[in-house]
Design a protein around this motif. Structure first.
Motif, PDB file in Angstrom:
ATOM      1  N   ASP A  61       0.819  -1.221   0.000  1.00  0.00           N
ATOM      2  CA  ASP A  61       0.000   0.000   0.000  1.00  0.00           C
ATOM      3  C   ASP A  61       0.853   1.272   0.000  1.00  0.00           C
ATOM      4  O   ASP A  61       0.675   2.194   0.808  1.00  0.00           O
ATOM      5  CB  ASP A  61      -0.953  -0.024   1.189  1.00  0.00           C
ATOM      6  CG  ASP A  61      -1.945  -1.172   1.109  1.00  0.00           C
ATOM      7  OD1 ASP A  61      -2.332  -1.533  -0.022  1.00  0.00           O
ATOM      8  OD2 ASP A  61      -2.330  -1.709   2.162  1.00  0.00           O
ATOM      9  N   ASN A 121      -0.317   6.073 -12.791  1.00  0.00           N
ATOM     10  CA  ASN A 121      -1.316   5.248 -12.090  1.00  0.00           C
ATOM     11  C   ASN A 121      -0.608   4.159 -11.288  1.00  0.00           C
ATOM     12  O   ASN A 121      -0.839   2.965 -11.481  1.00  0.00           O
ATOM     13  CB  ASN A 121      -2.317   4.638 -13.082  1.00  0.00           C
ATOM     14  CG  ASN A 121      -1.641   3.776 -14.132  1.00  0.00           C
ATOM     15  OD1 ASN A 121      -0.451   3.903 -14.376  1.00  0.00           O
ATOM     16  ND2 ASN A 121      -2.415   2.896 -14.740  1.00  0.00           N
ATOM     17  N   TYR A 123      -0.021   4.398  -7.654  1.00  0.00           N
ATOM     18  CA  TYR A 123      -0.126   4.552  -6.200  1.00  0.00           C
ATOM     19  C   TYR A 123      -0.750   3.324  -5.547  1.00  0.00           C
ATOM     20  O   TYR A 123      -1.731   2.775  -6.035  1.00  0.00           O
ATOM     21  CB  TYR A 123      -0.924   5.814  -5.848  1.00  0.00           C
ATOM     22  CG  TYR A 123      -0.145   7.058  -6.195  1.00  0.00           C
ATOM     23  CD1 TYR A 123       0.917   7.473  -5.404  1.00  0.00           C
ATOM     24  CD2 TYR A 123      -0.439   7.788  -7.341  1.00  0.00           C
ATOM     25  CE1 TYR A 123       1.667   8.600  -5.738  1.00  0.00           C
ATOM     26  CE2 TYR A 123       0.290   8.907  -7.697  1.00  0.00           C
ATOM     27  CZ  TYR A 123       1.342   9.302  -6.883  1.00  0.00           C
ATOM     28  OH  TYR A 123       2.089  10.409  -7.227  1.00  0.00           O
ATOM     29  N   VAL A 126      -4.339   5.947  -1.460  1.00  0.00           N
ATOM     30  CA  VAL A 126      -4.789   7.326  -1.643  1.00  0.00           C
ATOM     31  C   VAL A 126      -5.434   7.758  -0.332  1.00  0.00           C
ATOM     32  O   VAL A 126      -6.346   7.083   0.162  1.00  0.00           O
ATOM     33  CB  VAL A 126      -5.798   7.442  -2.807  1.00  0.00           C
ATOM     34  CG1 VAL A 126      -6.305   8.868  -2.940  1.00  0.00           C
ATOM     35  CG2 VAL A 126      -5.167   6.966  -4.117  1.00  0.00           C
ATOM     36  N   ALA A 149      -4.449   5.032  -9.103  1.00  0.00           N
ATOM     37  CA  ALA A 149      -4.130   3.969  -8.147  1.00  0.00           C
ATOM     38  C   ALA A 149      -4.050   2.607  -8.830  1.00  0.00           C
ATOM     39  O   ALA A 149      -4.767   2.337  -9.795  1.00  0.00           O
ATOM     40  CB  ALA A 149      -5.188   3.921  -7.049  1.00  0.00           C
ATOM     41  N   ALA A 153      -5.365  -0.977  -4.461  1.00  0.00           N
ATOM     42  CA  ALA A 153      -4.906   0.160  -3.658  1.00  0.00           C
ATOM     43  C   ALA A 153      -5.890   0.486  -2.535  1.00  0.00           C
ATOM     44  O   ALA A 153      -7.112   0.392  -2.696  1.00  0.00           O
ATOM     45  CB  ALA A 153      -4.716   1.383  -4.545  1.00  0.00           C
ATOM     46  N   PHE A 155      -7.767   3.012  -0.079  1.00  0.00           N
ATOM     47  CA  PHE A 155      -8.257   4.392  -0.032  1.00  0.00           C
ATOM     48  C   PHE A 155      -8.734   4.697   1.385  1.00  0.00           C
ATOM     49  O   PHE A 155      -9.545   3.949   1.953  1.00  0.00           O
ATOM     50  CB  PHE A 155      -9.427   4.585  -0.998  1.00  0.00           C
ATOM     51  CG  PHE A 155      -9.011   4.802  -2.434  1.00  0.00           C
ATOM     52  CD1 PHE A 155      -9.201   6.026  -3.054  1.00  0.00           C
ATOM     53  CD2 PHE A 155      -8.424   3.764  -3.161  1.00  0.00           C
ATOM     54  CE1 PHE A 155      -8.817   6.216  -4.376  1.00  0.00           C
ATOM     55  CE2 PHE A 155      -8.035   3.948  -4.483  1.00  0.00           C
ATOM     56  CZ  PHE A 155      -8.231   5.177  -5.091  1.00  0.00           C
ATOM     57  N   LYS A 212      -9.542  -0.350  -4.310  1.00  0.00           N
ATOM     58  CA  LYS A 212      -9.843  -0.398  -5.739  1.00  0.00           C
ATOM     59  C   LYS A 212      -9.797  -1.846  -6.205  1.00  0.00           C
ATOM     60  O   LYS A 212      -8.911  -2.608  -5.822  1.00  0.00           O
ATOM     61  CB  LYS A 212      -8.802   0.427  -6.515  1.00  0.00           C
ATOM     62  CG  LYS A 212      -8.964   0.349  -8.017  1.00  0.00           C
ATOM     63  CD  LYS A 212      -7.912   1.171  -8.749  1.00  0.00           C
ATOM     64  CE  LYS A 212      -8.009   0.967 -10.246  1.00  0.00           C
ATOM     65  NZ  LYS A 212      -7.034   1.798 -10.992  1.00  0.00           N
TER      66      LYS A 212
END
Length: 213
Positions: A61, A121, A123, A126, A149, A153, A155, A212
């Motif tokens: 992450d 793209n 990451y 977030v 992301a 990923a 969030f 995601k």
């Protein structure tokens, strides 16, 4: 009882109506943001977001995109190596202050309601504190943030609770889940401020936590 300066600054930001308004207001707000708002108001929100990331994050992450990073309060609370975090904000003046703290790998001056195709793209997470609120971002940019992301990923997105209800965030999140853009969403209510005795002491946020797909 007269308002403390941090209260007035906050309420002024809630009245902003356009991207130009935001950029113009933060030009004057930036120099007093840390001492005149964060400290005076007991702004606990960034620590809550950072703590949630640290509780849930795996080795995958990272790097982290700090959305609406401002002067770098979330990054300071994360206490991670700068090469793990990039910051994104619409205010060049806030980004200058963030740069001085040496908390980030890269900083992007970007309108999060616009085209994010210039951002890789890549990451693994977030995070955001204080940007999804009155006078700032509604729910529409959530889909754009998915683009920056990687699949899987994490969030951690804070949304002012009243703003969440007024702007129908729940409907957007339900549709994103239904479309299999994101996994299940966990909502956690958190305090925005730690100091009692001012008009916003009881303000709350909802922390959106999802991955995601």
């Amino acid at each position: 009882m007269s308002k403390i300066s941090g209260e007035q600054d906050l309420e002024n930001t809630y009245e902003l109506a356009s991207t130009a308004d935001i950029v113009d207001y933060y030009r004057g707000f930036a120099p007093s943001y840390d001492a005149g708002f964060v400290q005076e108001m007991g702004y606990h929100y960034p620590k809550a977001i950072a703590d949630a990331y640290l509780r849930q994050a795996t080795a995958d992450d990272a790097p982290i995109a700090d959305i609406g990073c401002g002067t770098g309060i979330v990054a300071a609370e994360l206490k991670l190596a700068p090469d793990q975090i990039d910051g994104m904000d619409i205010s060049p003046e806030m980004l200058v202050l963030a740069q001085e703290k040496r908390l980030y790998r890269r900083l992007y001056e970007v309108d999060l309601t616009g085209d994010l195709s210039a951002i890789d793209n890549a990451y693994g997470a977030v995070v955001s504190a204080g940007t999804f609120t009155f006078g700032h971002l509604g729910p529409a940019p959530l889909r754009g943030l998915l683009r920056i992301a990687r699949p899987g990923a994490l969030f951690i997105i804070g949304v002012n609770r009243a703003h969440f209800e007024n702007e129908h965030f729940a409907e957007i999140l339900e549709d994103m889940t239904r479309q299999r853009e994101i996994g299940p969403v966990a909502l956690e209510e958190i305090a925005i401020y730690a100091k009692p005795g001012h008009a916003h002491s009881d303000d709350r946020a909802l922390m959106l936590q999802f991955r995601k797909l």
